[in-house]
Design a protein around this motif. Sequence first.
Motif, PDB file in Angstrom:
ATOM      1  N   VAL A   1       0.817  -1.207   0.000  1.00 12.30           N
ATOM      2  CA  VAL A   1       0.000   0.000   0.000  1.00 12.30           C
ATOM      3  C   VAL A   1       0.852   1.259   0.000  1.00 12.30           C
ATOM      4  CG1 VAL A   1      -1.699   1.320   1.333  1.00 12.30           C
ATOM      5  CG2 VAL A   1      -1.918  -1.164   1.127  1.00 12.30           C
ATOM      6  N   GLY A   2       0.436   2.233  -0.791  1.00 14.19           N
ATOM      7  CA  GLY A   2       1.086   3.533  -0.838  1.00 14.19           C
ATOM      8  C   GLY A   2       0.845   4.183  -2.179  1.00 14.19           C
TER       9      GLY A   2
ATOM     10  N   LEU B   1       3.881   0.963  -5.078  1.00  9.19           N
ATOM     11  CA  LEU B   1       2.922   0.913  -3.986  1.00  9.19           C
ATOM     12  C   LEU B   1       1.588   1.441  -4.503  1.00  9.19           C
ATOM     13  CD1 LEU B   1       5.160   2.360  -1.113  1.00  9.19           C
ATOM     14  CD2 LEU B   1       5.067   0.036  -2.038  1.00  9.19           C
ATOM     15  N   LEU B   2       0.515   0.803  -4.101  1.00  5.45           N
ATOM     16  CA  LEU B   2      -0.801   1.088  -4.675  1.00  5.45           C
ATOM     17  C   LEU B   2      -1.809   1.437  -3.586  1.00  5.45           C
ATOM     18  CD1 LEU B   2      -0.877  -1.981  -7.084  1.00  5.45           C
ATOM     19  CD2 LEU B   2      -0.289   0.380  -7.703  1.00  5.45           C
ATOM     20  N   GLU B   3      -2.720   2.338  -3.909  1.00 14.48           N
ATOM     21  CA  GLU B   3      -3.780   2.722  -2.983  1.00 14.48           C
ATOM     22  C   GLU B   3      -4.980   1.790  -3.176  1.00 14.48           C
ATOM     23  OE1 GLU B   3      -4.629   6.808  -3.598  1.00 14.48           O
ATOM     24  OE2 GLU B   3      -2.672   7.493  -2.851  1.00 14.48           O
ATOM     25  N   PRO B   4      -5.450   1.148  -2.098  1.00 13.08           N
ATOM     26  CA  PRO B   4      -6.531   0.165  -2.232  1.00 13.08           C
ATOM     27  C   PRO B   4      -7.771   0.696  -2.936  1.00 13.08           C
ATOM     28  CG  PRO B   4      -5.504  -0.037  -0.091  1.00 13.08           C
ATOM     29  CD  PRO B   4      -4.896   1.175  -0.732  1.00 13.08           C
ATOM     30  N   GLY B   5      -8.132   1.947  -2.659  1.00  7.52           N
ATOM     31  CA  GLY B   5      -9.310   2.507  -3.305  1.00  7.52           C
ATOM     32  C   GLY B   5      -9.158   2.575  -4.811  1.00  7.52           C
ATOM     33  N   LYS B   6      -7.977   2.939  -5.274  1.00  5.21           N
ATOM     34  CA  LYS B   6      -7.734   3.018  -6.708  1.00  5.21           C
ATOM     35  C   LYS B   6      -7.740   1.628  -7.343  1.00  5.21           C
ATOM     36  CE  LYS B   6      -5.149   7.368  -6.683  1.00  5.21           C
ATOM     37  NZ  LYS B   6      -3.856   8.042  -6.999  1.00  5.21           N
ATOM     38  N   VAL B   7      -7.150   0.660  -6.635  1.00  3.41           N
ATOM     39  CA  VAL B   7      -7.159  -0.710  -7.152  1.00  3.41           C
ATOM     40  C   VAL B   7      -8.592  -1.232  -7.250  1.00  3.41           C
ATOM     41  CG1 VAL B   7      -6.424  -3.081  -6.719  1.00  3.41           C
ATOM     42  CG2 VAL B   7      -4.840  -1.189  -6.277  1.00  3.41           C
TER      43      VAL B   7
ATOM     44  N   GLY C   1     -13.386  -2.665 -10.572  1.00  2.43           N
ATOM     45  CA  GLY C   1     -14.764  -2.441 -10.968  1.00  2.43           C
ATOM     46  C   GLY C   1     -14.889  -2.151 -12.455  1.00  2.43           C
ATOM     47  N   ARG C   2     -13.970  -1.357 -12.979  1.00  2.00           N
ATOM     48  CA  ARG C   2     -14.003  -1.022 -14.403  1.00  2.00           C
ATOM     49  C   ARG C   2     -13.676  -2.230 -15.279  1.00  2.00           C
ATOM     50  NH1 ARG C   2     -10.952   4.896 -14.691  1.00  2.00           N
ATOM     51  NH2 ARG C   2     -12.097   5.863 -12.935  1.00  2.00           N
ATOM     52  N   ALA C   3     -12.938  -3.189 -14.710  1.00  2.00           N
ATOM     53  CA  ALA C   3     -12.559  -4.387 -15.477  1.00  2.00           C
ATOM     54  C   ALA C   3     -13.605  -5.490 -15.416  1.00  2.00           C
ATOM     55  CB  ALA C   3     -11.218  -4.919 -14.963  1.00  2.00           C
ATOM     56  N   GLY C   4     -14.684  -5.273 -14.647  1.00  2.00           N
ATOM     57  CA  GLY C   4     -15.738  -6.276 -14.593  1.00  2.00           C
ATOM     58  C   GLY C   4     -15.758  -7.110 -13.329  1.00  2.00           C
ATOM     59  N   PHE C   5     -15.252  -6.540 -12.242  1.00  2.00           N
ATOM     60  CA  PHE C   5     -15.253  -7.242 -10.959  1.00  2.00           C
ATOM     61  C   PHE C   5     -16.086  -6.478  -9.927  1.00  2.00           C
ATOM     62  CE2 PHE C   5     -11.281  -8.777 -12.837  1.00  2.00           C
ATOM     63  CZ  PHE C   5     -11.339 -10.129 -12.549  1.00  2.00           C
ATOM     64  N   GLU C   6     -16.639  -7.228  -8.995  1.00  7.41           N
ATOM     65  CA  GLU C   6     -17.269  -6.671  -7.811  1.00  7.41           C
ATOM     66  C   GLU C   6     -16.390  -7.008  -6.608  1.00  7.41           C
ATOM     67  OE1 GLU C   6     -21.278  -7.240  -5.043  1.00  7.41           O
ATOM     68  OE2 GLU C   6     -20.888  -8.573  -6.748  1.00  7.41           O
ATOM     69  N   VAL C   7     -15.875  -6.003  -5.915  1.00  5.76           N
ATOM     70  CA  VAL C   7     -15.053  -6.245  -4.732  1.00  5.76           C
ATOM     71  C   VAL C   7     -15.958  -6.720  -3.607  1.00  5.76           C
ATOM     72  CG1 VAL C   7     -13.546  -5.197  -2.996  1.00  5.76           C
ATOM     73  CG2 VAL C   7     -13.282  -4.588  -5.420  1.00  5.76           C
ATOM     74  N   THR C   8     -15.612  -7.850  -3.001  1.00  7.85           N
ATOM     75  CA  THR C   8     -16.454  -8.460  -1.976  1.00  7.85           C
ATOM     76  C   THR C   8     -15.848  -8.397  -0.579  1.00  7.85           C
ATOM     77  OG1 THR C   8     -15.492 -10.636  -2.449  1.00  7.85           O
ATOM     78  CG2 THR C   8     -17.509 -10.029  -3.635  1.00  7.85           C
ATOM     79  N   ALA C   9     -14.547  -8.147  -0.480  1.00  4.56           N
ATOM     80  CA  ALA C   9     -13.909  -8.065   0.842  1.00  4.56           C
ATOM     81  C   ALA C   9     -12.605  -7.288   0.722  1.00  4.56           C
ATOM     82  CB  ALA C   9     -13.633  -9.461   1.418  1.00  4.56           C
ATOM     83  N   ARG C  10     -12.264  -6.556   1.796  1.00  2.00           N
ATOM     84  CA  ARG C  10     -11.021  -5.798   1.855  1.00  2.00           C
ATOM     85  C   ARG C  10     -10.377  -6.057   3.215  1.00  2.00           C
ATOM     86  NH1 ARG C  10     -12.149   0.012  -1.081  1.00  2.00           N
ATOM     87  NH2 ARG C  10     -13.952  -0.623  -2.334  1.00  2.00           N
TER      88      ARG C  10
ATOM     89  N   SER D   1      -2.372  -4.796   1.693  1.00  4.03           N
ATOM     90  CA  SER D   1      -3.820  -4.888   1.555  1.00  4.03           C
ATOM     91  C   SER D   1      -4.168  -6.125   0.746  1.00  4.03           C
ATOM     92  CB  SER D   1      -4.374  -3.646   0.867  1.00  4.03           C
ATOM     93  OG  SER D   1      -5.775  -3.720   0.712  1.00  4.03           O
ATOM     94  N   CYS D   2      -5.304  -6.725   1.052  1.00  7.11           N
ATOM     95  CA  CYS D   2      -5.856  -7.808   0.243  1.00  7.11           C
ATOM     96  C   CYS D   2      -7.255  -7.394  -0.212  1.00  7.11           C
ATOM     97  CB  CYS D   2      -5.975  -9.093   1.053  1.00  7.11           C
ATOM     98  SG  CYS D   2      -4.422  -9.825   1.538  1.00  7.11           S
ATOM     99  N   LEU D   3      -7.535  -7.633  -1.467  1.00  9.16           N
ATOM    100  CA  LEU D   3      -8.872  -7.411  -2.013  1.00  9.16           C
ATOM    101  C   LEU D   3      -9.376  -8.722  -2.600  1.00  9.16           C
ATOM    102  CD1 LEU D   3      -8.602  -4.002  -3.933  1.00  9.16           C
ATOM    103  CD2 LEU D   3      -9.410  -4.394  -1.605  1.00  9.16           C
ATOM    104  N   ALA D   4     -10.579  -9.103  -2.224  1.00  9.60           N
ATOM    105  CA  ALA D   4     -11.248 -10.243  -2.830  1.00  9.60           C
ATOM    106  C   ALA D   4     -12.342  -9.702  -3.740  1.00  9.60           C
ATOM    107  CB  ALA D   4     -11.864 -11.142  -1.761  1.00  9.60           C
ATOM    108  N   ALA D   5     -12.513 -10.325  -4.902  1.00 12.48           N
ATOM    109  CA  ALA D   5     -13.485  -9.837  -5.864  1.00 12.48           C
ATOM    110  C   ALA D   5     -14.112 -10.998  -6.615  1.00 12.48           C
ATOM    111  CB  ALA D   5     -12.824  -8.865  -6.856  1.00 12.48           C
ATOM    112  N   ARG D   6     -15.272 -10.707  -7.216  1.00 12.85           N
ATOM    113  CA  ARG D   6     -16.026 -11.695  -7.995  1.00 12.85           C
ATOM    114  C   ARG D   6     -16.210 -11.173  -9.410  1.00 12.85           C
ATOM    115  NH1 ARG D   6     -21.434 -12.569  -9.231  1.00 12.85           N
ATOM    116  NH2 ARG D   6     -21.965 -10.619  -8.167  1.00 12.85           N
TER     117      ARG D   6
END
Length: 207
Positions: free
Chosen positions: A148-149, A169-175, A180-189, A200-205
């Motif tokens: 993160v960063g 380093l990446l900001e979770p909100g931007k990721v 979302g733009r690529a066709g995913f729904e974030v389900t957990a952070r 940070s970990c992001l889970a998506a569907r």
Amino acid sequence: MTEPSFLTTTRESYDTVAEDYVARIGPLFEQEPISRAMLAAFAEQVRGPVADVGCGPGHVTAHLASLGLEVTGVDLSPKMIEVARRQHPELRFFVGSMTALDLPDGELGGLVAWWSIFHLPPEVLPAVFAEFRRVLAPGGRLLLGFHVGDERLSPETAYGHPVTYDAYLLEPGKVADLLGRAGFEVTARLAMEGRKLPQSCLAARAV
């Protein structure tokens, strides 16, 4: 077609550090119960084959297999794949880039990129996430782990060897927005502190 320089420098650097990377990273993974819990939750939700993209020496691939998943490891570094095959001969590994996965559309039920988007320039992420979405079936699960960063790092050494890659380093909100733009729904952070760099970990569907 000329290969992007970030792929070349990442491959060459990890070919150089592979053996020492194994000695250091394996023990660290055993000391990370929260990370393993995220992988366990991912495993419970997946239906179908899984790719561990940027698998390195295959320790996460092997852990996912121990959770009952049909999993294949993919890494840019031929030396890392050589080590992974030596350490886990019962599993499947192949050399490949997450920028262009050698997999059919919709083949996977799950994809893990565990700290492996670290060397991708941010401007490349939309195309990489679109590639992740391409190979996942609708409803397929994605799990990302990243540092993160908002900074580019250019280390001169890593794991006791000279390296030439950059790291981001990446900001979770931007990721999450890019997913979302690529066709995913974030389900957990999940935010994790206590390491040299926040994680940070992001889970998506896939939708």
